[in-house]
Design an enzyme around this catalytic site. Structure first.
Site, mmCIF file in Angstrom:
data_model
loop_
_atom_site.group_PDB
_atom_site.id
_atom_site.type_symbol
_atom_site.label_atom_id
_atom_site.label_comp_id
_atom_site.label_asym_id
_atom_site.label_seq_id
_atom_site.Cartn_x
_atom_site.Cartn_y
_atom_site.Cartn_z
ATOM 1 N N CYS A 2 1.021 -1.237 -0.105
ATOM 2 C CA CYS A 2 -0.148 -0.132 0.023
ATOM 3 C C CYS A 2 0.925 1.184 -0.158
ATOM 4 O O CYS A 2 2.009 1.263 0.678
ATOM 5 C CB CYS A 2 -1.190 0.016 1.307
ATOM 6 S SG CYS A 2 -2.053 -1.261 1.248
ATOM 7 N N ARG A 27 3.985 -0.201 -4.923
ATOM 8 C CA ARG A 27 3.752 -0.694 -3.432
ATOM 9 C C ARG A 27 2.361 -1.393 -3.372
ATOM 10 O O ARG A 27 2.160 -2.222 -2.295
ATOM 11 C CB ARG A 27 3.744 0.196 -2.486
ATOM 12 C CG ARG A 27 4.947 1.222 -2.547
ATOM 13 C CD ARG A 27 4.868 2.485 -1.528
ATOM 14 N NE ARG A 27 4.731 1.662 -0.146
ATOM 15 C CZ ARG A 27 5.536 1.601 0.547
ATOM 16 N NH1 ARG A 27 6.946 1.603 0.364
ATOM 17 N NH2 ARG A 27 5.435 0.842 1.931
ATOM 18 N N TRP A 75 -2.763 -2.802 -1.611
ATOM 19 C CA TRP A 75 -2.451 -4.201 -1.884
ATOM 20 C C TRP A 75 -3.252 -4.869 -0.856
ATOM 21 O O TRP A 75 -2.928 -4.562 0.536
ATOM 22 C CB TRP A 75 -0.900 -4.395 -1.577
ATOM 23 C CG TRP A 75 -0.532 -5.715 -1.949
ATOM 24 C CD1 TRP A 75 -0.152 -6.226 -3.352
ATOM 25 C CD2 TRP A 75 -0.333 -6.945 -1.096
ATOM 26 N NE1 TRP A 75 0.163 -7.640 -3.244
ATOM 27 C CE2 TRP A 75 0.075 -8.062 -1.782
ATOM 28 C CE3 TRP A 75 -0.470 -7.251 0.409
ATOM 29 C CZ2 TRP A 75 0.203 -9.406 -1.267
ATOM 30 C CZ3 TRP A 75 -0.343 -8.323 0.755
ATOM 31 C CH2 TRP A 75 0.214 -9.359 -0.052
ATOM 32 N N GLU A 485 8.157 -14.642 -11.113
ATOM 33 C CA GLU A 485 7.409 -13.392 -10.367
ATOM 34 C C GLU A 485 6.882 -12.577 -11.601
ATOM 35 O O GLU A 485 5.794 -11.829 -11.454
ATOM 36 C CB GLU A 485 8.010 -12.894 -9.757
ATOM 37 C CG GLU A 485 9.016 -12.007 -10.134
ATOM 38 C CD GLU A 485 9.806 -11.234 -8.915
ATOM 39 O OE1 GLU A 485 9.174 -10.806 -8.040
ATOM 40 O OE2 GLU A 485 11.190 -10.942 -9.009
HETATM 41 C C1 AGP Z 1 12.188 -10.038 -6.110
HETATM 42 O O1 AGP Z 1 12.358 -9.895 -7.323
HETATM 43 C C2 AGP Z 1 11.074 -9.164 -5.211
HETATM 44 N N1 AGP Z 1 10.819 -8.120 -5.246
HETATM 45 C C3 AGP Z 1 11.387 -9.794 -3.659
HETATM 46 O O2 AGP Z 1 11.544 -11.304 -3.571
HETATM 47 C C4 AGP Z 1 12.245 -9.064 -2.595
HETATM 48 O O3 AGP Z 1 13.433 -8.948 -2.948
HETATM 49 C C5 AGP Z 1 12.016 -9.389 -1.341
HETATM 50 O O4 AGP Z 1 10.473 -9.167 -0.841
HETATM 51 C C6 AGP Z 1 12.705 -8.588 -0.445
HETATM 52 O O5 AGP Z 1 12.618 -7.285 -0.257
HETATM 53 P P1 AGP Z 1 13.572 -6.152 0.517
HETATM 54 O O6 AGP Z 1 14.966 -6.574 -0.332
HETATM 55 O O7 AGP Z 1 12.966 -5.005 0.302
HETATM 56 O O8 AGP Z 1 13.566 -6.584 1.766
#
Ligand code: AGP
Length: 605
Positions: A2, A27, A75, A485
């Protein structure tokens, strides 16, 4: 998860809110809404299921000048994706938007006898109704009574209908940054929404209330005393958060990797060796530890897996990598001789933050590798090594992964030097190898058209497999995540030697297998596994070094990467794997930057 924004000031608030929501859309993008004080001084709400573009259409009918309002892009957590559940939520004199989760909303519903009154299924409406019940015409005093009742994570922006022109905001855990500028007061979930107006900002301190008017922004502690939070300055500009001619943020961010690498590595080199004195990271933490625990989620965790595969054999101490959401509940063996390395692009991932807090509680020293300056993880860590990737907007992480690796490689080198596992000469060679990856990455980016072509056979397939051994296995985990993804092709990574213990049953005619064979020491072993899948009809895309001897017919396609030392092949490979995922998504006509069900920062458990 969000995005929230609030603005009050002389500018046209409709534009500030809608443009801000477009920036924050990564987000969450299930639904969107705004609330504003109209010329009649009343609060009006417009909200819709779908993306910000649809909200923009809905707002086209607003002719009046608006100068104060709040906006939300959602979200979904509590309650499905419906217009009722979209924010803002209203109750009496309160209009509220929220990022986070109010964990005790059931209890609050019972305590305030709200069951019959609720229109939506959201925890946010419960919070709005609780605040309305407490509201006595004094926003600050009411918020002081409201805040202790809440359990969970939240950042709120609130309008009180009898206080036109004012916005109130508060947070616990969920991020919120704010700025007062000559163009008014603005608050948002992250800096991308603020930078068109200012480079100076404050991170709203937790459990503090912000009162925003067009002329002032003030912060109050739990006793109602005004406080002065630290003013920070962002070192990137609006361009960094725009596509700048690229069709997608993901492609732009793939292209930005060489610069991001330079920005992360070069300022920390002294006589060719890593130097963290400017970062305030003492060598002592590297000398004193008897084990390393790496915790992170998703791509960041995959960067940790790569680091582990180099660290443990080099440093000869135990190095464990944990998924942050599991670490919290596995009663981990952590003590005062543990160095916890916490990795996060956003610095706001809730599970990673919880793992950090647990590590600290158990006595570990916490060193975080974070991209977003001033984020919660950065602020709560004992030491921070910032990566300098600039804002990463695409949901699929690309440049953040490369610079996380770069930072981790520098930590490895520094630690090996401190612990006597490398001579200065070895250290200089290691860092020189790290710098050599930058042109190697550039060369792979230049070959993107070639990669686009070879992706075509993948796009109509339901599954794909990524295989590799040792470091190649760690790299392939990220390749599989990237593909699934954004292309929605089911993809999984396997240690190549493990295939014949079950998974090989899934290999049939034309099933795509991306095989990574860049580790000289075990090249022939991996190649044997490639033969095994080829013999069962797989469509093999092999990634190997330029000089590797690859027999004719072994693979359907062979992508050659520059000849680098085994430890460093991850960098050009990352580019290749990112481009494979990017073009698979593109060729399938999917939303590359905003894939379904995902959001950039995962700030709920
Ligand atoms: C991967 O492409 C994602 N965006 C996701 O796995 C991401 O790396 C994960 O949510 C961790 O996020 P962060 O590095 O902001 O903690």
């Amino acid at each position: 998860m969000c995005g929230i924004i609030g603005y009050t000031g002389p500018l046209a608030a409709k534009n500030v809110l809608l443009n801000g929501l477009s920036q924050l859309e990564y987000r969450g993008y299930d639904s969107a809404g705004i609330a504003f004080f109209g010329a009649d001084q009343k609060v009006h709400v417009l909200k819709t299921v779908g993306k910000v573009a649809r909200l923009r259409d809905l707002c086209a009918g607003i002719q009046e000048e608006i100068h104060c309002g709040i906006g939300h892009t959602r979200w979904a957590t509590h309650g499905g994706v419906t217009a009722e559940n979209a924010h803002p939520h209203q109750a009496g004199r309160v209009t509220m938007i929220h990022n986070g989760i109010i964990e005790n909303y059931h209890q609050l519903t019972a305590d305030f006898e709200l069951e019959e009154k609720l229109i939506s299924q959201t925890d946010t409406e419960v919070a709005a109704r609780v605040l309305d019940a407490l509201y006595d015409g004094d926003p600050l005093a009411s918020l002081r009574r409201f805040q202790p009742l809440l359990k969970g994570s939240y950042s709120f922006c609130i309008l009180f209908s009898d206080h036109p022109g004012e916005i109130y905001a508060l947070r616990n855990v969920s991020p919120l940054v704010a700025a007062y500028t000559h163009s008014g007061s603005i608050v948002a979930s992250d800096l991308t929404a603020l930078i068109p107006y200012t480079k100076k900002y404050v991170v709203v301190p937790e459990d503090r209330v912000v009162k925003m008017t067009p002329y002032r922004m003030a912060f109050y502690d739990e006793n109602g005393h005004e406080i002065q939070p630290e003013i920070l300055e962002v070192n990137w500009d609006t361009d960094a958060a725009m596509k700048n001619g690229f069709p997608h943020f993901m492609l732009k961010e793939i292209h930005e990797q060489p610069d991001a690498m330079k920005n992360t590595i070069l300022p920390r080199l002294t006589r060719g060796l890593p130097d963290f004195s400017e970062d305030g990271i003492p060598d002592q933490i590297f000398a004193d530890c008897s084990q390393i625990r790496i915790v992170a989620c998703g791509t960041a965790m995959h960067a940790g897996m790569v680091a582990r595969a180099i660290m443990e054999p080099l440093l000869r101490i135990p190095v464990l990598v944990s998924v942050a959401s599991e670490f919290r509940y596995e009663d981990p063996l952590v003590d005062s001789r543990t160095l916890a390395i916490v990795i996060s692009q956003s610095g706001e991932t809730i599970d990673t933050l919880a793992a950090l807090r647990l590590s600290k509680k158990l006595g570990a020293s916490v060193l975080s590798v974070v991209n977003v300056k001033g984020s919660t993880i950065a602020r709560e860590s004992d030491y921070v090594l910032y990566t300098h990737a600039g804002p990463e907007i695409a949901v699929a992480s690309t440049k953040a992964y490369s610079v996380q690796l770069a930072a981790l490689y520098m930590i490895i080198c520094r630690m090996a030097l401190v612990r006597g596992k490398m001579t200065e000469q070895d250290g200089c060679a290691f860092m020189s190898d790290l710098l050599d990856v930058i042109p190697a990455m550039e060369s792979m980016i230049q070959r993107k058209e070639e990669i686009r072509q070879l992706v075509r056979p993948l796009v109509d397939k339901p599954d794909a497999f990524f295989i590799g051994r040792n470091l190649d296995y760690a790299f392939s985990l990220e390749g599989a995540l990237k593909l699934k993804e954004i292309s929605y092709i089911h993809a999984d990574a396997y240690a190549a030697g493990e295939l014949k213990h079950g998974t090989i049953a899934l290999i049939a005619d034309q099933v795509p297998v991306v095989a990574l064979a860049t580790q000289d020491r075990i090249f022939s072993k991996t190649i044997s596994n490639v033969r095994e899948v080829k013999a069962r009809g797989a469509y093999v895309i092999l990634i190997a070094k330029e000089s590797a001897a690859v027999d004719e017919g072994l693979a359907d396609v062979c992508i050659r990467i520059p000849d680098l030392h085994d430890r460093f092949t991850v960098f050009p490979i990352a580019v290749v794997l990112q481009l494979i995922a990017y073009y698979a998504s593109l060729l399938k006509g999917l939303d590359v930057d905003q894939p379904r069900n995902l959001a950039k920062s995962v700030t709920v458990e």
